[in-house]
Design a protein around this motif. Sequence first.
Motif: not given
Length: 409
Positions: A253-262
């Motif tokens: 929820r807090t940093h998942g967007h980084i993994f999704q972007d990768i």
Amino acid sequence: MALAFTLAERFRKRRHQSGYLSFMSVTSISGIALGCFVLILLLSVMNGFERELTQRLLAVIPHGELFSVGNEGIEDWQSLQSQIASDPRVSAVIPFTPVTGLIQKKGSLKAVSVAGIAPQDAQHTLAGVLSDNAAEALKNKDNGVVLGQNILDRLALSVGDNVSLLLPQSSNIQQMRAPKRLQLVVVGAIQLGGEIDSQIGIMRLDTASTAMNIVSGAKGLRISAHDPFDAPRIVRDYGYAFYQPVYMSDWTRTHGHIFQDIQLVRVVVYIVLTLVIAVACFNVVSTLVMSVRAKQASIAILMSMGATPSLIKKTFLLQGLMNGAIGTAIGTLLAVLITPNLTGIVSAVEDVFHVKVLSSDVYFIDFLPTELHVTDVAVTVLISLTLCVVAAWYPAANAARVQPAQVLS
């Protein structure tokens, strides 16, 4: 097959080709090599980002959190901690109290989120990030605080400086209240080389709980999982079953967007560069079509000497595959040699031209990571060679349909 290979090799040699055919052949080989090189290189960069996300960022931020809705904190958190710690999916559970406010040094202010953690837990969970001296100082000083390196740089702070932490005060009536001022001493720094350095801070659990008026001694529990991707399920399993109302949060929820972007960039890289390789491979079609027309007499002579259409077809399939194999080998070799050294190469370029490829103010790391996977190399080679065979099929089939009588008449 040996005869087909020999014929393909002789047909492919430049002295049997016109200048234009040689140019087309070199162009197709170069395109395949470039596509394979860039694909392997960029996939390795994506692997590097994923590794740094797992080993660097997720080593500091909690995988999951359970914290009370009210200011009383989690009641009897020791029992809940023991229960969660016995779960085989969990590697560590520590009590914490979050403190969000402004760090003040003279006239400068910086927003920061400080986690109140017991010194022994901080030394254990942040091993390799928190120095032994900082952990020991945090243990001995009730008002000690460890801040991210970017915070220290922005406020021109160093270890041993006194700072003020301004905490907002809630009120039941609609009026402004002066922030609560907490005097702290900087006892260490956390340096991860990214945006996390401008946000993170650590202080003693008892000091944070007292400042935030947490009655139970801990606002919540931080959970670290053996597999970070199990964290959302673990948090929900215990959060929904807990008798006290709690908020649930996890790193997705807090940093998942980084993994999704990768993952998104990885898919885009695969699609785009596979198409680039495909375009280069289908240049083989043009090369072989012109080669078949230029060598019709040779093909007719071979057929009149007993060569079967199947042999002719295999010959030109192998010729196309040779071009693809050479380009694939060159691109793969360059990628394997350059990828492990790419981080140093990019750093040298940054120093020479005084530019920054990745800024720590924007990205969670400030360098270009790489990690070469054998599977990425194997898949790239397989895709390239398969596309070369598919591209060579049509001109090879045309070569097998040459009529000796018409050509030699």
